[in-house]
Design a protein around this motif. Structure first.
Motif, PDB file in Angstrom:
ATOM      1  N   GLN A  91     -61.074 109.786 -23.218  1.00 51.36           N
ATOM      2  CA  GLN A  91     -61.004 109.757 -24.676  1.00 51.36           C
ATOM      3  C   GLN A  91     -59.654 110.264 -25.172  1.00 51.36           C
ATOM      4  N   SER A  92     -59.175 111.361 -24.591  1.00 48.84           N
ATOM      5  CA  SER A  92     -57.871 111.913 -24.971  1.00 48.84           C
ATOM      6  C   SER A  92     -56.750 110.928 -24.683  1.00 48.84           C
ATOM      7  N   LEU A  93     -56.826 110.257 -23.564  1.00 48.41           N
ATOM      8  CA  LEU A  93     -55.800 109.310 -23.160  1.00 48.41           C
ATOM      9  C   LEU A  93     -55.727 108.119 -24.103  1.00 48.41           C
ATOM     10  N   LEU A  94     -56.863 107.505 -24.376  1.00 44.53           N
ATOM     11  CA  LEU A  94     -56.883 106.270 -25.162  1.00 44.53           C
ATOM     12  C   LEU A  94     -56.629 106.501 -26.646  1.00 44.53           C
ATOM     13  N   SER A  95     -56.677 107.742 -27.083  1.00 47.72           N
ATOM     14  CA  SER A  95     -56.411 108.039 -28.488  1.00 47.72           C
ATOM     15  C   SER A  95     -54.946 108.405 -28.742  1.00 47.72           C
ATOM     16  N   ASP A  96     -54.103 108.264 -27.728  1.00 51.22           N
ATOM     17  CA  ASP A  96     -52.697 108.653 -27.836  1.00 51.22           C
ATOM     18  C   ASP A  96     -51.797 107.443 -27.542  1.00 51.22           C
ATOM     19  N   PRO A  97     -51.448 106.637 -28.556  1.00 52.09           N
ATOM     20  CA  PRO A  97     -50.655 105.422 -28.319  1.00 52.09           C
ATOM     21  C   PRO A  97     -49.265 105.702 -27.748  1.00 52.09           C
ATOM     22  N   ASP A  98     -48.641 106.820 -28.134  1.00 51.15           N
ATOM     23  CA  ASP A  98     -47.322 107.146 -27.586  1.00 51.15           C
ATOM     24  C   ASP A  98     -47.407 107.391 -26.081  1.00 51.15           C
ATOM     25  N   ARG A  99     -48.468 108.067 -25.670  1.00 47.50           N
ATOM     26  CA  ARG A  99     -48.671 108.325 -24.243  1.00 47.50           C
ATOM     27  C   ARG A  99     -48.912 107.030 -23.484  1.00 47.50           C
ATOM     28  N   LEU A 100     -49.661 106.124 -24.071  1.00 51.66           N
ATOM     29  CA  LEU A 100     -49.925 104.840 -23.429  1.00 51.66           C
ATOM     30  C   LEU A 100     -48.654 104.014 -23.277  1.00 51.66           C
ATOM     31  N   GLN A 101     -47.753 104.098 -24.261  1.00 50.00           N
ATOM     32  CA  GLN A 101     -46.476 103.389 -24.154  1.00 50.00           C
ATOM     33  C   GLN A 101     -45.618 103.972 -23.037  1.00 50.00           C
ATOM     34  N   THR A 102     -45.603 105.298 -22.940  1.00 52.35           N
ATOM     35  CA  THR A 102     -44.876 105.959 -21.852  1.00 52.35           C
ATOM     36  C   THR A 102     -45.428 105.545 -20.496  1.00 52.35           C
ATOM     37  N   ILE A 103     -46.759 105.454 -20.404  1.00 50.09           N
ATOM     38  CA  ILE A 103     -47.417 105.057 -19.160  1.00 50.09           C
ATOM     39  C   ILE A 103     -47.043 103.626 -18.777  1.00 50.09           C
ATOM     40  N   ALA A 104     -47.011 102.734 -19.752  1.00 52.59           N
ATOM     41  CA  ALA A 104     -46.647 101.342 -19.472  1.00 52.59           C
ATOM     42  C   ALA A 104     -45.239 101.252 -18.895  1.00 52.59           C
ATOM     43  N   GLU A 105     -44.298 101.946 -19.512  1.00 52.81           N
ATOM     44  CA  GLU A 105     -42.914 101.927 -19.040  1.00 52.81           C
ATOM     45  C   GLU A 105     -42.795 102.581 -17.665  1.00 52.81           C
ATOM     46  N   ASN A 106     -43.502 103.677 -17.476  1.00 52.16           N
ATOM     47  CA  ASN A 106     -43.455 104.407 -16.206  1.00 52.16           C
ATOM     48  C   ASN A 106     -43.989 103.558 -15.054  1.00 52.16           C
ATOM     49  N   GLY A 107     -45.102 102.872 -15.274  1.00 50.91           N
ATOM     50  CA  GLY A 107     -45.707 102.067 -14.218  1.00 50.91           C
ATOM     51  C   GLY A 107     -44.804 100.944 -13.758  1.00 50.91           C
ATOM     52  N   HIS A 108     -44.195 100.241 -14.703  1.00 52.04           N
ATOM     53  CA  HIS A 108     -43.302  99.132 -14.341  1.00 52.04           C
ATOM     54  C   HIS A 108     -42.066  99.661 -13.596  1.00 52.04           C
ATOM     55  N   ARG A 109     -41.570 100.812 -14.008  1.00 51.64           N
ATOM     56  CA  ARG A 109     -40.368 101.366 -13.376  1.00 51.64           C
ATOM     57  C   ARG A 109     -40.656 101.807 -11.932  1.00 51.64           C
TER      58      ARG A 109
END
Length: 405
Positions: A366-384
């Motif tokens: 719940q904490s993860l999915l409610s934080d769009p900035d964190r999700l954007q960081t995760i997307a960039e981190n995974g691809h890198r």
């Protein structure tokens, strides 16, 4: 010129096969294989002949994580098997005009060197991300490990780098850019061509329903550990219905060799009701969750899901590489232990959230999915960290150049 592929594990076999497929597409077909761990079923899909002796050991290849596992493997004939495999590789290499592709860790790399033939190494097991990220060194729980790794200034130990610098070694393919750059400092012929783990994950019907929260359940692929992991993941689902208003759709790709009936029986014991073959539901009133067992539909499982609850190695890394987050839970091993999970948080960084107990998953999700900035960081981190698709073809092209030179 003939090529022998050495690999030591289920995930390593799969990576090797992707590269060999790319070689065949380029017209090179003089290929044989020796799976050092397990029986190498992945090679059968390409009709690649296996040389030497193969055997599944009790540990499933995780002897480095547990001394008891090593003892069991020795009792099961590990020493005799290893010696027979080394002799088989050396006999193969003596026939001349040969090249070896080692995929995995120091074991196939050592076998390749002992053969006397020229070789290349796909280094799947280690990454500098275990030690550092782009900002610098990561803290370690073990003072000794921290001092040793900083002293050597590399995730690969001096003896591993020695094997990579031999004149026989024509190319090393690390799994990410940061590792390739560090190896180049030690005069290793390292090529930053990407990670073959991210190949073969395309899904044609790549559409998702934003009104539904789809969660991938990734318990691993090796029995009997996978069944223990499955129970832990099912316990983690308690409370999810209370935390989310969206309908919940859960999907797990059942790996080849797993007993679907056993997974079914465990589901029933956790109050899931079967509504049709491989489909289950649980809940009350409007609060419903569905669960689907999806045999041999791994890419679909990863592509359809927004988040994963995972207790696996390679599969978790592939999910992260798609730019998605995962919640991970330590298990009882032999693979997915607390130590393995902690190491995975260093390897994958912000993309994974480690919880100690299954009942902490719902809150973390719940904490993860409610934080769009964190999700954007995760997307960039995974691809890198995991790279872009197409690495197998890039590596195959480089291999053909090295074999021809």
């Amino acid at each position: 010129m003939r090529l022998l592929c050495l690999s030591n594990g289920h995930g390593e076999d799969a990576i090797a096969v992707r590269i060999l497929q790319a070689l065949e597409q380029e017209g090179f077909s003089q290929i044989e294989a020796l799976p050092i761990v397990g029986e190498g079923h992945a090679y059968a899909k390409l009709d690649i002949p296996v040389i030497g002796t193969v055997k599944t050991m009790p540990s499933g290849g995780f002897i480095y994580m547990d001394g008891q596992q090593l003892a069991r493997d020795i009792q099961g004939g590990l020493v005799q098997l290893t010696w027979a495999q080394i002799k088989a590789v050396q006999a193969w290499a003596r026939e001349g005009d040969r090249f070896i592709l080692a995929v995995g860790d120091i074991v196939p790399l050592l076998f390749a060197w002992l053969s006397g033939a020229p070789y290349a190494f796909v280094a799947t097991a280690k990454s500098e991300y275990y030690l550092r990220d782009e900002k610098g060194w990561l803290p370690r729980k073990s003072w000794w490990d921290d001092r040793l790794e900083r002293w050597t200034d590399c995730i690969f130990q001096p003896w591993e780098r020695w094997l990579m610098r031999r004149p026989q070694c024509k190319a090393v393919f690390p799994r990410d850019r940061i590792t390739a750059n560090i190896l180049k400092r030690f005069d290793v012929p390292a090529f930053d061509l990407g990670n073959p783990m991210m190949d073969g994950l395309a899904w044609q019907n790549n559409t998702t329903d934003p009104s539904v929260l789809t969660i991938a359940l990734i318990p691993g692929s090796r029995p009997p550990e996978v069944y223990d992991n499955w129970e832990i993941i099912l316990r983690s689902l308690d409370g999810l219905l209370e935390h989310f208003r969206k309908p919940l759709q859960l999907i797990t790709a059942v790996a080849p060799g797993l007993d679907s009936e056993k997974l079914h029986q465990i589901l029933i014991s956790y109050r899931w009701k079967r509504c049709e073959i491989n489909h289950y539901k649980i809940g009350f009133g409007e609060k419903q969750a569905t669960l689907e067992l999806a045999p041999n539909r791994f890419a679909e499982c990863l592509q359809r899901s927004q988040v994963a609850i995972a207790m696996a190695g390679t599969a978790t890394e592939q999910f992260i590489g798609l730019g998605k987050p995962a919640i991970i839970i330590p298990g009882n091993g032999p693979q997915f232990t607390s130590a393995f999970a902690e190491a995975q948080t260093r390897l994958l960084g912000a993309s994974v959230t480690l919880v100690e107990q299954p009942n902490q998953v719902a809150g973390a999700l719940q904490s993860l999915l409610s934080d769009p900035d964190r999700l954007q960081t995760i997307a960039e981190n995974g691809h890198r960290r995991m790279g872009e698709p197409g690495a197998a073809h890039r590596i195959a092209t480089c291999l053909l150049e090295k074999m021809g030179s």
